[in-house]
Design an enzyme around this catalytic site. Structure first.
Site, short mmCIF file in Angstrom:
data_model
loop_
_atom_site.label_atom_id
_atom_site.label_comp_id
_atom_site.label_asym_id
_atom_site.label_seq_id
_atom_site.Cartn_x
_atom_site.Cartn_y
_atom_site.Cartn_z
N LYS A 1 -0.76 -9.23 -3.58
CA LYS A 1 0.29 -8.57 -2.64
C LYS A 1 1.09 -8.57 -2.06
CE LYS A 1 -1.05 -5.60 0.71
NZ LYS A 1 -2.28 -5.00 2.14
N ASP B 1 -4.71 0.17 -5.67
CA ASP B 1 -3.27 0.38 -5.31
C ASP B 1 -1.87 -0.76 -5.42
OD1 ASP B 1 -3.97 -1.45 -3.25
OD2 ASP B 1 -3.19 -0.07 -2.07
N HIS C 1 -2.14 6.42 4.68
CA HIS C 1 -0.61 5.79 4.34
C HIS C 1 0.69 5.92 3.70
CE1 HIS C 1 -0.30 1.06 4.84
NE2 HIS C 1 0.83 1.12 5.91
N CYS D 1 0.87 -1.62 0.26
CA CYS D 1 -0.57 0.02 0.40
C CYS D 1 0.27 1.57 -0.12
CB CYS D 1 -0.71 -0.08 1.33
SG CYS D 1 -1.85 -1.54 1.86
#
Length: 508
Positions: A356, A337, A160, A101
């Site tokens: 991810k 993302d 973030h 992220c």
């Protein structure tokens, strides 16, 4: 063109943040204003502002490549995202600069590989409070650039890029902020009413493995860790004020985005809608889950409800733009993302390998749509590789401004490519580094170095993507010259990067 008052405030703000002297990019901005002042439209600054298009960036979270209808026929229905693709251009070779992220967002908002400025690793939990974990003060965000040329700027959703006061979005170019600062947040406050929660738990109360249900909360031991305390030191905020949000968080982000559009319909705006969906914790609204009753696995059913609310929000933003007559004055990007963490969420990256946290295609190749009604052709596909960093150059170009000139940028204006006015690839070479995980793509050739437990220095693998998009056939031993050339190219690019500025304590 910047009005003098904006130039002054921009220079003063950057000076105060950088020790007394305006930076080269700010000085260049002032010089350009002086040189081009004679080209101001007849109606003055107000008329110039009205001609600038709005820019909306919708950033989904952990949404895998195979989870929207325009990418896969048997996907969970996403009619609004699919409509955005029909009205715009789908980029099936859309990439992000990292497969998790924070670094991915740092790359998109600065137009640069985040490894150029040390934002390489991904802080979670209270690590976000470390000032070194935030976006480096030396970096210029897209919000800051657009604000300097008269845009109203807003961020709704997940930041973030630092949980400290110094890293707050209001200090990085955003006039309005609604959302939270860390990597995730529960979608409703305790006791989690009107949702079904599917949460990780290393050890179930029964001492058994599998799933354990307590009311509308389902605990699962399918992964070897507990659900993180996402809300710890991480409130939902309106600007800098913590609030207790009673709305389902995805809906709240959509509501705030729609309200922002209404407030700024008479001036150019940059709206960054950073949904936390479909990132964990997994909480789906029960009324939405009823629509997916044919999905047998409750894990997948909760995900479907979360994705449906994300899609609904995209539709509400599109409807508001249409209602205000802003369709043809608004450039929209829709990007995820990073790839989906399939085991955690069921988020699919089909037909690719990995997800991810990896640099295989499933981790870095994501849904990527660009739409501008009346300017870009509708229903087209653009097949060359594009990068999330390209949002920066494209937005600057349509806003009539320029990218920073005092640093290396990794961003390309996509508009000429999407209109067919420029041939070739925007990015002949793409580079990645995430600690010991590294990759590079040149043309259809790609190398990946993915650590395996017990390997001190894992070798590069070599794939030819046009023939092997699933990255199943490692050609490293059969094509040593190709492997060597790409490895040297990666090494040359890597010399331009810096070491991570922030590392978790156990990795220092």
């Amino acid at each position: 063109m910047m009005p003098p008052s904006t130039v002054r405030s921009f220079l003063l703000r950057r000076t105060s943040r950088h020790g007394g002297q305006p930076r080269a990019s700010a000085c260049a901005t002032l010089l350009l204003v002086a040189l081009l002042g004679a080209t101001m439209p007849a109606g003055g600054w107000a008329a110039a502002k009205r001609t600038k298009p709005n820019i909306v960036v919708i950033f989904a979270d952990d949404l895998g490549y195979g989870e929207i209808g325009s990418q896969r026929e048997d996907a969970i229905p996403t009619p609004n995202i699919d409509r955005l693709a029909r009205e715009g251009i789908r980029c099936p070779q859309g990439y992000v600069t990292a497969s998790y992220c924070g670094p991915s967002r740092a790359g998109m908002l600065t137009g640069r590989y985040q490894t150029r400025f040390g934002h390489e690793l991904n802080p979670t939990g209270r690590h976000n409070l470390d000032p070194n974990a935030g976006l480096q003060d030396s970096e210029i965000t897209l919000a800051e650039r657009l604000k300097s040329v008269g845009y109203a700027t807003g961020l709704m959703g997940k930041w973030h890029l630092g949980g400290s006061e110094e890293a707050h979005p209001r200090r990085r170019g955003f006039d309005d902020f609604y959302g939270f600062l860390h990597e995730g947040h529960y979608y409703v406050p305790p006791p989690y009413r009107n949702v079904t929660s599917f949460l990780r738990r290393r050890q179930l109360p029964t001492g058994m493995e599998g799933r354990w249900r307590e009311g509308e909360t389902i605990w699962s031991s399918h992964l070897p860790h507990d659900e993180p305390p996402y809300d710890d030191h991480n409130p939902v905020m309106r600007d800098t004020t913590p609030i207790v949000e009673q709305r389902y968080l995805t809906q709240a982000i959509s509501d705030e985005a729609v309200e922002f559009i209404g407030r700024h319909r008479d001036e150019p705006f940059f709206l960054y809608v950073a949904y936390s969906a479909v990132h964990s914790p997994m909480q789906g609204r029960r009324e939405v889950m009823k629509r997916f009753s044919l999905i047998e696995d409750v894990h997948r059913r909760v995900f479907a409800a979360m994705l449906a609310d994300l899609d609904k929000g995209v539709g509400e933003i599109m409807h508001k733009l249409h209602k205000e007559g802003l369709d043809e004055r608004t450039l929209i990007f829709f990007i995820s993302d990073n790839g989906g963490p399939t085991a955690e969420l069921t988020s699919s990256n089909e037909p690719f390998r990995g997800g991810k946290g990896t640099l295989y295609e499933g981790g870095i190749r994501v849904p990527y749509i660009v739409s501008w009604v009346g300017t870009l052709p509708a229903g087209k596909t653009y097949d060359e590789p594009v990068l999330a960093t390209d949002v920066f150059a494209t937005a600057c170009s349509v806003a009539g401004t320029f990218m920073p000139i005092d640093r290396t940028m990794d961003s390309v204006n996509l508009i000429p490519f999407l209109l067919g006015k420029r041939e070739g690839s925007p990015h002949p070479v793409l580079y990645w580094r995430m600690g010991k995980k590294t990759a590079l793509r040149e043309g259809d050739w790609k190398i990946v170095r993915h650590p395996v437990k017990g390997q001190a220095e894992p070798p590069f693998q070599l794939f030819h993507l046009s023939e092997d998009q699933g990255e199943t056939n490692d050609l490293a031993k059969r094509r040593p010259h190709q492997l060597r050339a790409l490895t040297e190219l990666w090494q040359n690019l890597d010399r331009e990067m810096v070491e991570p500025i922030w590392k978790p304590a156990n990795r220092r």
